[in-house]
Design an enzyme around this catalytic site. Structure first.
Site, PDB file in Angstrom:
ATOM      1  N   SER A  19      -9.894  -2.158  -6.228  1.00 50.07           N
ATOM      2  CA  SER A  19      -8.477  -1.935  -5.929  1.00 50.07           C
ATOM      3  C   SER A  19      -7.644  -2.949  -6.698  1.00 50.07           C
ATOM      4  O   SER A  19      -7.835  -4.156  -6.546  1.00 50.07           O
ATOM      5  CB  SER A  19      -8.269  -2.111  -4.425  1.00 50.07           C
ATOM      6  N   HIS A  44      -8.837   2.069  -8.593  1.00 49.72           N
ATOM      7  CA  HIS A  44      -7.924   2.436  -7.502  1.00 49.72           C
ATOM      8  C   HIS A  44      -6.656   1.592  -7.635  1.00 49.72           C
ATOM      9  O   HIS A  44      -6.716   0.362  -7.673  1.00 49.72           O
ATOM     10  CB  HIS A  44      -8.641   2.152  -6.179  1.00 49.72           C
ATOM     11  N   ASP A  46      -2.941   0.541  -6.158  1.00 53.19           N
ATOM     12  CA  ASP A  46      -2.181   0.506  -4.913  1.00 53.19           C
ATOM     13  C   ASP A  46      -0.695   0.379  -5.191  1.00 53.19           C
ATOM     14  O   ASP A  46      -0.189  -0.704  -5.514  1.00 53.19           O
ATOM     15  CB  ASP A  46      -2.676  -0.661  -4.046  1.00 53.19           C
ATOM     16  N   MET A  48       3.001   0.424  -3.788  1.00 55.67           N
ATOM     17  CA  MET A  48       3.729   0.193  -2.525  1.00 55.67           C
ATOM     18  C   MET A  48       5.215   0.014  -2.824  1.00 55.67           C
ATOM     19  O   MET A  48       5.587  -0.613  -3.819  1.00 55.67           O
ATOM     20  CB  MET A  48       3.209  -1.071  -1.842  1.00 55.67           C
ATOM     21  N   HIS A  77      -3.078   5.396  -5.169  1.00 49.91           N
ATOM     22  CA  HIS A  77      -2.817   5.432  -3.728  1.00 49.91           C
ATOM     23  C   HIS A  77      -1.340   5.140  -3.513  1.00 49.91           C
ATOM     24  O   HIS A  77      -0.906   3.999  -3.665  1.00 49.91           O
ATOM     25  CB  HIS A  77      -3.720   4.373  -3.073  1.00 49.91           C
ATOM     26  N   MET A  79       1.536   4.416  -1.435  1.00 52.18           N
ATOM     27  CA  MET A  79       2.015   3.947  -0.123  1.00 52.18           C
ATOM     28  C   MET A  79       3.529   3.857  -0.219  1.00 52.18           C
ATOM     29  O   MET A  79       4.121   2.768  -0.217  1.00 52.18           O
ATOM     30  CB  MET A  79       1.361   2.599   0.207  1.00 52.18           C
ATOM     31  N   MET A 148      -8.014   5.301   5.994  1.00 54.85           N
ATOM     32  CA  MET A 148      -7.714   3.865   5.950  1.00 54.85           C
ATOM     33  C   MET A 148      -8.466   3.157   7.075  1.00 54.85           C
ATOM     34  O   MET A 148      -8.403   3.556   8.238  1.00 54.85           O
ATOM     35  CB  MET A 148      -6.208   3.623   6.108  1.00 54.85           C
ATOM     36  N   GLY A 153      -0.968  -1.577   3.342  1.00 56.23           N
ATOM     37  CA  GLY A 153       0.059  -2.563   3.014  1.00 56.23           C
ATOM     38  C   GLY A 153      -0.456  -3.859   2.403  1.00 56.23           C
ATOM     39  O   GLY A 153       0.205  -4.421   1.533  1.00 56.23           O
ATOM     40  N   GLY A 155      -4.068  -6.411   1.272  1.00 58.23           N
ATOM     41  CA  GLY A 155      -5.497  -6.647   1.142  1.00 58.23           C
ATOM     42  C   GLY A 155      -5.916  -7.712   2.153  1.00 58.23           C
ATOM     43  O   GLY A 155      -5.083  -8.367   2.779  1.00 58.23           O
ATOM     44  N   GLY A 156      -7.214  -7.855   2.296  1.00 60.96           N
ATOM     45  CA  GLY A 156      -7.750  -8.959   3.080  1.00 60.96           C
ATOM     46  C   GLY A 156      -7.676  -8.798   4.583  1.00 60.96           C
ATOM     47  O   GLY A 156      -7.818  -9.777   5.317  1.00 60.96           O
ATOM     48  N   ASP A 182     -10.817   2.881   2.640  1.00 61.47           N
ATOM     49  CA  ASP A 182     -10.071   1.795   1.995  1.00 61.47           C
ATOM     50  C   ASP A 182      -9.648   0.779   3.048  1.00 61.47           C
ATOM     51  O   ASP A 182      -8.943   1.125   3.998  1.00 61.47           O
ATOM     52  CB  ASP A 182      -8.837   2.434   1.319  1.00 61.47           C
ATOM     53  N   GLY A 183     -10.099  -0.479   2.835  1.00 62.46           N
ATOM     54  CA  GLY A 183      -9.655  -1.568   3.695  1.00 62.46           C
ATOM     55  C   GLY A 183     -10.807  -2.268   4.387  1.00 62.46           C
ATOM     56  O   GLY A 183     -11.557  -1.652   5.133  1.00 62.46           O
TER      57      GLY A 183
HETATM   58  C1  DX5 Z   1      -4.379  -1.828   1.360  1.00 63.08           C
HETATM   59  C2  DX5 Z   1      -4.830  -1.204   0.067  1.00 63.08           C
HETATM   60  C3  DX5 Z   1      -6.218  -1.510  -0.295  1.00 63.08           C
HETATM   61  C4  DX5 Z   1      -6.534  -2.982  -0.445  1.00 63.08           C
HETATM   62  C5  DX5 Z   1      -7.928  -3.205   0.050  1.00 63.08           C
HETATM   63  O1  DX5 Z   1      -3.202  -1.235   1.791  1.00 63.08           O
HETATM   64  O2  DX5 Z   1      -4.695   0.202   0.113  1.00 63.08           O
HETATM   65  O3  DX5 Z   1      -6.636  -0.757  -1.435  1.00 63.08           O
HETATM   66  O4  DX5 Z   1      -6.445  -3.467  -1.743  1.00 63.08           O
HETATM   67  O5  DX5 Z   1      -8.184  -4.557   0.055  1.00 63.08           O
HETATM   68  P1  DX5 Z   1      -9.375  -5.207   0.905  1.00 63.08           P
HETATM   69  O6  DX5 Z   1     -10.641  -4.689   0.336  1.00 63.08           O
HETATM   70  O7  DX5 Z   1      -9.167  -6.665   0.711  1.00 63.08           O
HETATM   71  O8  DX5 Z   1      -9.157  -4.768   2.338  1.00 63.08           O
HETATM   72 ZN    ZN Z   2      -5.545   1.485  -1.509  1.00 65.38          ZN
END
Ligand code: DX5
Ligand code: ZN
Length: 242
Positions: A19, A44, A46, A48, A77, A79, A148, A153, A155-156, A182-183
């Site tokens: 991602s 992938h 992201d 937002m 993706h 968002m 999800m 929104g 990572g981590g 994802d997540g």
């Molecule tokens: C979160 C994103 C994810 C994110 C996942 O909203 O859609 O793609 O980067 O990150 P990790 O693997 O750290 O949860």
């Molecule tokens: Zn994502």
């Protein structure tokens, strides 16, 4: 072209999708080269908007810039609150798969239909608190469902096992549908997600906070394999990386 890219995404499964959220945005070209060398077969992205989710990332210029540096399929993706407003520019920028959030739109069937007209792969995503029933008829129109396992929104975040129940249910009702999760995916949760029926595993922290991308992806692939015994697929990936 999008059809070939969609087939390439299908053919990659089961696969780890890095991602591009926690990566080094000052060196995207280098990141893509490293991830490709480490065995990534799909990226992938992201996107937002600071409105649908309380975080802001990037739009078409980054997708277009990435497109110039890689032939890998780009799984985007969205968002964002108004996916249709940006769908065509995203497709023109080089997106191969466009995934919208069911929570963002009034009429998921209409949204899926309009995205299909662009000739891209179409995915529908849902957050952990959103029931599967909200997908309605749209589920039979899309190429992929994105479950999800954290609230979209950031990572981590910590993996929410509610996603596993959704994967099992979707896999049972739609045996041929591409299922992405994802997540919070790491070497442990990836096995659970594979066993629940996942095909594509989006990973941020467990790759970008690891000091070796090849080792991180190899460990994640081992996690997939430990759930399925899918020796052939893993061997094929390892040969590809050699
Ligand atoms: C979160 C994103 C994810 C994110 C996942 O909203 O859609 O793609 O980067 O990150 P990790 O693997 O750290 O949860
Ligand atoms: Zn994502």
């Amino acid at each position: 072209m999008a059809t070939a890219a969609l087939q390439a995404i299908r053919d990659s499964a089961p696969a780890v999708l890095p991602s591009l959220l926690l990566c080094d945005f000052g060196d995207l070209k280098g990141e893509v080269a490293e991830l490709t060398a480490a065995g990534a077969r799909v990226l992938h992205l992201d996107v937002m908007d600071g409105h649908f989710v309380p975080n802001l990332t990037y739009g078409m210029p980054i997708v277009e810039g990435l497109r110039r540096h890689t032939d890998l399929p780009l799984d985007v993706h969205l968002m964002i609150s108004d996916p249709l407003a940006y769908a065509k520019p995203m497709a023109d920028a080089g997106a191969d798969m466009l995934t919208f959030h069911v929570e963002a739109v009034h009429d998921p069937v209409e949204t899926a239909g309009k995205l299909k007209e662009l000739g891209v792969g179409v995915g529908i995503a849902l957050n952990p608190e959103t029931p599967l029933a909200s997908l309605g008829e749209a589920i039979s129109m899309v190429d992929m469902a994105l479950v999800m396992s954290v609230e979209a929104g950031f990572g981590g975040q910590e993996f929410n096992p509610i996603a596993l129940e959704k994967l099992r249910s979707l896999r049972q009702d739609h045996p041929d549908l591409l299922l992405e999760i994802d997540g919070g995916i790491d070497t442990d949760t990836i096995s659970l997600a594979r066993a629940a029926g996942g095909d594509l595993f989006v990973v941020g922290s467990a790759i970008f906070r690891h000091d070796s991308y090849p080792k991180a992806i190899a460990d994640l692939n081992a996690g997939i394999q430990s759930a399925t015994g899918d020796d052939f697929a893993l061997e094929r990936k390892q040969e590809d990386h050699a």
